[in-house]
Design a protein around this motif. Structure first.
Motif, PDB file in Angstrom:
ATOM      1  N   MET A   1     -10.455 -12.168  43.979  1.00 10.04           N
ATOM      2  CA  MET A   1     -10.198 -12.178  42.532  1.00 10.04           C
ATOM      3  C   MET A   1      -9.199 -13.255  42.150  1.00 10.04           C
ATOM      4  O   MET A   1      -8.746 -13.325  41.002  1.00 10.04           O
ATOM      5  CB  MET A   1      -9.699 -10.811  42.089  1.00 10.04           C
ATOM      6  N   ASN A   2      -8.821 -14.073  43.128  1.00 12.76           N
ATOM      7  CA  ASN A   2      -7.980 -15.252  42.884  1.00 12.76           C
ATOM      8  C   ASN A   2      -6.670 -14.912  42.179  1.00 12.76           C
ATOM      9  O   ASN A   2      -6.213 -15.615  41.282  1.00 12.76           O
ATOM     10  CB  ASN A   2      -8.767 -16.283  42.071  1.00 12.76           C
ATOM     11  N   GLY A   3      -6.063 -13.807  42.570  1.00 11.81           N
ATOM     12  CA  GLY A   3      -4.761 -13.455  42.043  1.00 11.81           C
ATOM     13  C   GLY A   3      -4.780 -12.682  40.749  1.00 11.81           C
ATOM     14  O   GLY A   3      -3.703 -12.349  40.215  1.00 11.81           O
ATOM     15  N   LEU A   4      -5.973 -12.367  40.215  1.00  9.55           N
ATOM     16  CA  LEU A   4      -6.036 -11.678  38.930  1.00  9.55           C
ATOM     17  C   LEU A   4      -5.363 -10.316  39.002  1.00  9.55           C
ATOM     18  O   LEU A   4      -4.616  -9.932  38.081  1.00  9.55           O
ATOM     19  CB  LEU A   4      -7.501 -11.528  38.492  1.00  9.55           C
ATOM     20  N   LEU A   5      -5.611  -9.556  40.073  1.00 13.55           N
ATOM     21  CA  LEU A   5      -4.995  -8.237  40.211  1.00 13.55           C
ATOM     22  C   LEU A   5      -3.474  -8.352  40.281  1.00 13.55           C
ATOM     23  O   LEU A   5      -2.749  -7.554  39.670  1.00 13.55           O
ATOM     24  CB  LEU A   5      -5.541  -7.537  41.468  1.00 13.55           C
ATOM     25  N   ASN A   6      -2.996  -9.353  41.016  1.00 16.13           N
ATOM     26  CA  ASN A   6      -1.551  -9.552  41.107  1.00 16.13           C
ATOM     27  C   ASN A   6      -0.931  -9.866  39.755  1.00 16.13           C
ATOM     28  O   ASN A   6       0.097  -9.298  39.369  1.00 16.13           O
ATOM     29  CB  ASN A   6      -1.236 -10.689  42.086  1.00 16.13           C
ATOM     30  N   TYR A   7      -1.560 -10.767  39.027  1.00 17.68           N
ATOM     31  CA  TYR A   7      -1.004 -11.161  37.732  1.00 17.68           C
ATOM     32  C   TYR A   7      -1.098 -10.022  36.714  1.00 17.68           C
ATOM     33  O   TYR A   7      -0.213  -9.880  35.861  1.00 17.68           O
ATOM     34  CB  TYR A   7      -1.716 -12.407  37.209  1.00 17.68           C
ATOM     35  N   ALA A   8      -2.169  -9.236  36.782  1.00 18.99           N
ATOM     36  CA  ALA A   8      -2.282  -8.088  35.878  1.00 18.99           C
ATOM     37  C   ALA A   8      -1.181  -7.067  36.163  1.00 18.99           C
ATOM     38  O   ALA A   8      -0.556  -6.525  35.238  1.00 18.99           O
ATOM     39  CB  ALA A   8      -3.667  -7.447  36.014  1.00 18.99           C
ATOM     40  N   SER A   9      -0.939  -6.805  37.451  1.00 22.56           N
ATOM     41  CA  SER A   9       0.130  -5.876  37.812  1.00 22.56           C
ATOM     42  C   SER A   9       1.490  -6.411  37.396  1.00 22.56           C
ATOM     43  O   SER A   9       2.338  -5.673  36.874  1.00 22.56           O
ATOM     44  CB  SER A   9       0.109  -5.625  39.318  1.00 22.56           C
ATOM     45  N   CYS A  10       1.685  -7.710  37.622  1.00 29.49           N
ATOM     46  CA  CYS A  10       2.944  -8.337  37.214  1.00 29.49           C
ATOM     47  C   CYS A  10       3.133  -8.238  35.708  1.00 29.49           C
ATOM     48  O   CYS A  10       4.230  -7.924  35.219  1.00 29.49           O
ATOM     49  CB  CYS A  10       2.949  -9.800  37.655  1.00 29.49           C
ATOM     50  N   GLY A  11       2.072  -8.490  34.956  1.00 30.35           N
ATOM     51  CA  GLY A  11       2.171  -8.411  33.508  1.00 30.35           C
ATOM     52  C   GLY A  11       2.524  -7.018  33.020  1.00 30.35           C
ATOM     53  O   GLY A  11       3.348  -6.855  32.108  1.00 30.35           O
ATOM     54  N   ALA A  12       1.917  -5.980  33.630  1.00 30.89           N
ATOM     55  CA  ALA A  12       2.225  -4.610  33.227  1.00 30.89           C
ATOM     56  C   ALA A  12       3.692  -4.280  33.476  1.00 30.89           C
ATOM     57  O   ALA A  12       4.367  -3.661  32.642  1.00 30.89           O
ATOM     58  CB  ALA A  12       1.317  -3.628  33.984  1.00 30.89           C
ATOM     59  N   LEU A  13       4.196  -4.703  34.621  1.00 31.89           N
ATOM     60  CA  LEU A  13       5.594  -4.407  34.958  1.00 31.89           C
ATOM     61  C   LEU A  13       6.556  -5.198  34.088  1.00 31.89           C
ATOM     62  O   LEU A  13       7.579  -4.655  33.627  1.00 31.89           O
ATOM     63  CB  LEU A  13       5.825  -4.719  36.435  1.00 31.89           C
ATOM     64  N   TRP A  14       6.261  -6.432  33.817  1.00 30.37           N
ATOM     65  CA  TRP A  14       7.163  -7.229  32.991  1.00 30.37           C
ATOM     66  C   TRP A  14       7.087  -6.841  31.519  1.00 30.37           C
ATOM     67  O   TRP A  14       8.054  -7.062  30.772  1.00 30.37           O
ATOM     68  CB  TRP A  14       6.883  -8.713  33.201  1.00 30.37           C
ATOM     69  N   LEU A  15       5.981  -6.276  31.082  1.00 27.63           N
ATOM     70  CA  LEU A  15       5.937  -5.723  29.735  1.00 27.63           C
ATOM     71  C   LEU A  15       6.907  -4.549  29.612  1.00 27.63           C
ATOM     72  O   LEU A  15       7.598  -4.388  28.602  1.00 27.63           O
ATOM     73  CB  LEU A  15       4.516  -5.283  29.377  1.00 27.63           C
ATOM     74  N   LEU A  40      11.728  -2.977  37.499  1.00 27.84           N
ATOM     75  CA  LEU A  40      10.587  -3.562  36.799  1.00 27.84           C
ATOM     76  C   LEU A  40      10.490  -5.064  37.063  1.00 27.84           C
ATOM     77  O   LEU A  40       9.390  -5.594  37.308  1.00 27.84           O
ATOM     78  CB  LEU A  40      10.715  -3.293  35.301  1.00 27.84           C
ATOM     79  N   GLY A  41      11.632  -5.755  37.009  1.00 20.86           N
ATOM     80  CA  GLY A  41      11.601  -7.197  37.212  1.00 20.86           C
ATOM     81  C   GLY A  41      11.222  -7.594  38.628  1.00 20.86           C
ATOM     82  O   GLY A  41      10.386  -8.485  38.831  1.00 20.86           O
ATOM     83  N   LEU A  42      11.808  -6.930  39.623  1.00 18.43           N
ATOM     84  CA  LEU A  42      11.543  -7.298  41.018  1.00 18.43           C
ATOM     85  C   LEU A  42      10.140  -6.901  41.454  1.00 18.43           C
ATOM     86  O   LEU A  42       9.499  -7.636  42.215  1.00 18.43           O
ATOM     87  CB  LEU A  42      12.585  -6.638  41.925  1.00 18.43           C
ATOM     88  N   SER A  43       9.654  -5.747  41.000  1.00 15.56           N
ATOM     89  CA  SER A  43       8.294  -5.360  41.378  1.00 15.56           C
ATOM     90  C   SER A  43       7.283  -6.329  40.765  1.00 15.56           C
ATOM     91  O   SER A  43       6.290  -6.707  41.417  1.00 15.56           O
ATOM     92  CB  SER A  43       8.005  -3.930  40.929  1.00 15.56           C
ATOM     93  N   GLY A  44       7.529  -6.755  39.521  1.00  9.93           N
ATOM     94  CA  GLY A  44       6.653  -7.772  38.945  1.00  9.93           C
ATOM     95  C   GLY A  44       6.736  -9.088  39.701  1.00  9.93           C
ATOM     96  O   GLY A  44       5.728  -9.767  39.898  1.00  9.93           O
ATOM     97  N   LEU A  45       7.949  -9.456  40.141  1.00 11.74           N
ATOM     98  CA  LEU A  45       8.116 -10.685  40.910  1.00 11.74           C
ATOM     99  C   LEU A  45       7.354 -10.626  42.228  1.00 11.74           C
ATOM    100  O   LEU A  45       6.804 -11.644  42.681  1.00 11.74           O
ATOM    101  CB  LEU A  45       9.604 -10.928  41.162  1.00 11.74           C
ATOM    102  N   CYS A  46       7.308  -9.456  42.846  1.00  9.70           N
ATOM    103  CA  CYS A  46       6.548  -9.295  44.096  1.00  9.70           C
ATOM    104  C   CYS A  46       5.085  -9.674  43.900  1.00  9.70           C
ATOM    105  O   CYS A  46       4.489 -10.409  44.703  1.00  9.70           O
ATOM    106  CB  CYS A  46       6.641  -7.860  44.602  1.00  9.70           C
ATOM    107  N   PHE A  47       4.484  -9.149  42.836  1.00  7.40           N
ATOM    108  CA  PHE A  47       3.074  -9.445  42.586  1.00  7.40           C
ATOM    109  C   PHE A  47       2.875 -10.897  42.186  1.00  7.40           C
ATOM    110  O   PHE A  47       1.881 -11.522  42.560  1.00  7.40           O
ATOM    111  CB  PHE A  47       2.539  -8.513  41.493  1.00  7.40           C
ATOM    112  N   PHE A  48       3.831 -11.442  41.429  1.00  5.61           N
ATOM    113  CA  PHE A  48       3.700 -12.837  41.022  1.00  5.61           C
ATOM    114  C   PHE A  48       3.750 -13.771  42.231  1.00  5.61           C
ATOM    115  O   PHE A  48       2.923 -14.679  42.360  1.00  5.61           O
ATOM    116  CB  PHE A  48       4.816 -13.185  40.039  1.00  5.61           C
TER     117      PHE A  48
END
Length: 393
Positions: A1-15, A40-48
């Motif tokens: 998925m070329n990182g889509l799942l990671n970025y979606a998870s990151c977006g949810a956490l950073w929201l 929230l910030g670090l978990s989003g950073l992990c996915f990013f």
């Protein structure tokens, strides 16, 4: 998925992080808010950092093959520490600061170990998706992989157990949040377990790379979503409940306000309707108008009529609350219809203050709206006060 799942998870956490930043700016010294924002910030950073496009960008820009790997591992470790700090602050106690320092020091040592082992190891071949299994047998790098996975697994396990045990001791929105957070950290623990299984399999000559490239990201994504929901529920749940309660009360009072509308308009007893206001503000506006109207009609409330209607309704229904509400509705309707140009002075036979409280006002509004299903005929009788005046007890 070329990182889509990671970025979606990151977006949810950073929201979720963006939603908490205003509170943090107002209370920058609050350790509880700092812990929530850190999680929230670090978990989003992990996915990013773990997304394949980000991995490629970091490696290319730095000129160091696989530099994204230790950065991702360090962020995962920091997230584990932040989750533990959050749970410690949530539970409270006498040794909160000492416990927080211990977790921070312990995971700072893990981050330092990751950096040292990556520097000592040989990671010259870039691996963007299967670094863990590819280097599972490489000296120092294998120890780095096991160190970060064990550290993450320990943090998520402790967080999961603490959340679920605490959920058994509390109730309401906090319990729902703790259960959700516990399930989310269980999924996060599954991320580490799956990767450890793939690493151990590599030690024995097996290649389970699919666990690393497919299964573990899915577990981490679900865990991220549940984690942010579990954190937000205790924060937003009570506020949402209050807003819903205020909105329901506001609409329930509408029939009573409509009954008083002519008085409120003619006597200018009502403030302009607030626009773009919260449900609580609109409720206060409606209550204020109703109380102003009742105060204006106070001298016209007929005590004898009130007593007759209340006694009859109580005899027929055996419900004191319904009897009070029906009596009040009757005298209010009568006073509205008989209001003269000039309100007469109070006399001893008029109904005395104080006016009905909010609970009674809601019942009065229900009677006026015909919401009393057990006595639907009572509404028509309230609308014709003369029948109540002349009916024999």
């Amino acid at each position: 998925m070329n990182g889509l799942l990671n970025y979606a998870s990151c977006g949810a956490l950073w929201l979720g992080l963006l939603a908490k930043i205003p509170d943090l700016l107002r209370h920058p010294r609050d350790p509880y808010l700092r812990a929530i924002c850190a999680v929230l910030g670090l978990s989003g950073l992990c996915f990013f950092l773990g997304a394949v496009p980000t991995v490629a960008f970091v490696n290319d820009v730095s000129g160091v093959p696989n530099l994204a790997a230790p950065l991702t591992y360090a962020s995962i470790t920091a997230y584990g520490a932040a989750a533990q700090v959050l749970i410690v602050h949530w539970r409270g106690g006498v040794n909160v600061r000492r416990t927080v320092r211990r977790w921070i020091v312990a995971y700072a040592c893990v981050v330092l170990g990751i950096a040292v082992m990556f520097a000592l190891g040989d990671a010259s071949a870039e691996r963007r998706t299967d670094f863990d299994t590819y280097y599972a047998t490489t000296p120092f790098l294998a120890e780095m992989i096991v160190l970060y996975l064990c550290g993450h697994l320990a943090a998520t396990t402790v967080t999961m157990v603490s959340s679920l045990c605490w959920a058994c001791q509390v109730g309401g929105w906090l319990r729902a949040g703790m259960v959700t957070l516990g399930v989310g950290t269980l999924c996060n623990a599954g991320y580490s377990v799956v990767k450890l299984a793939a690493v151990v399999a590599r030690w024995f000559g097996e290649r389970w790379s699919a666990l690393v490239t497919d299964v573990s990201p899915a577990a981490a994504g679900v865990g991220a979503l549940l984690t942010v929901v579990g954190i937000v529920i205790p924060l937003c749940g009570p506020r949402t409940t209050e807003r819903c309660r205020a909105r329901r009360t506001y609409w329930r009072l509408a029939p009573l306000e409509r009954e008083l509308d002519a008085i409120l308009t003619r006597r200018a007893l009502r403030l302009p309707r607030p626009r773009w206001a919260s449900p609580a503000t609109r409720l206060i506006w409606r209550q204020t108008g109703i109380h102003n109207g009742l105060g204006h009609l106070d001298a016209l409330f007929d005590r004898a009529l009130f007593d007759r209607v209340r006694a009859r309704t109580l005899r027929e229904s055996a419900d004191p609350a319904l009897a009070d509400a029906t009596a009040w509705a009757t005298v209010i309707v009568t006073a509205v219809r008989e209001e003269p140009d000039r309100v007469p002075p109070r006399d001893p036979d008029r109904l005395p203050t104080p006016p009905p409280d909010l609970t009674t006002l809601l019942r009065v509004a229900d009677v006026l709206a015909g919401a009393s299903a057990a006595h639907p005929g009572r509404v028509a009788e309230v609308r014709d006060p003369r029948a109540s005046r002349h009916r024999v007890n």
